[in-house]
Scaffold this active site. Structure first.
Site, PDB file in Angstrom:
ATOM      1  N   ARG A   1       0.854  -1.180   0.000  1.00 27.02           N
ATOM      2  CA  ARG A   1       0.000   0.000   0.000  1.00 27.02           C
ATOM      3  C   ARG A   1       0.881   1.218   0.000  1.00 27.02           C
ATOM      4  NH1 ARG A   1      -3.297  -1.562   5.230  1.00 27.02           N
ATOM      5  NH2 ARG A   1      -3.904  -3.633   4.594  1.00 27.02           N
ATOM      6  N   CYS A   2       0.525   2.190  -0.815  1.00 34.57           N
ATOM      7  CA  CYS A   2       1.298   3.435  -0.797  1.00 34.57           C
ATOM      8  C   CYS A   2       0.432   4.593  -1.228  1.00 34.57           C
ATOM      9  CB  CYS A   2       2.537   3.326  -1.676  1.00 34.57           C
ATOM     10  SG  CYS A   2       2.239   2.861  -3.364  1.00 34.57           S
TER      11      CYS A   2
END
EC number: 2.8.1.-
Length: 107
Positions: A105-106
């Site tokens: 996730r970013c």
């Protein structure tokens, strides 16, 4: 994603081997991302690499912002400024340019 000379990358352009990274590779990846690296970009790239090799993980976005507030003399570093430097998302583009593994996730 354009290909990077002489290194293996995944389908998103992240290096398959983090030890293939060098400053010329970083410049080439940045160019593919539409970014011309400045001294301020390099501070973030160097921070990511140092943090990763010390802790074997990437910093959270909050840690990045807090560290950069201390590093940048003009104190303009906040989340908006990081997105200005890395418009595709600092936790995505800066990590990619740093030659480090893709996060699940970013921002």
């Amino acid at each position: 994603m354009k290909s990077i000379k002489n290194v293996s990358v995944d389908s998103d352009g992240y290096l398959n081997n983090i030890f293939d990274w060098n400053k010329n590779i970083a410049i080439e990846i940045a160019n593919c991302e539409g970014i011309t690296l400045s001294e301020e970009h390099w501070k973030i790239i160097n921070f990511f690499r140092s943090f990763y090799f010390h802790f074997n993980t990437l910093p959270s976005f909050r840690i990045l912002v807090n560290k950069m507030l201390k590093e940048f003399e003009n104190k303009k570093c906040n989340s908006c400024y990081l997105f200005y430097l890395f418009p595709g998302g600092p936790m995505k583009q800066a990590v990619k340019i740093s030659g480090l593994p893709k996060q699940e996730r970013c921002l």
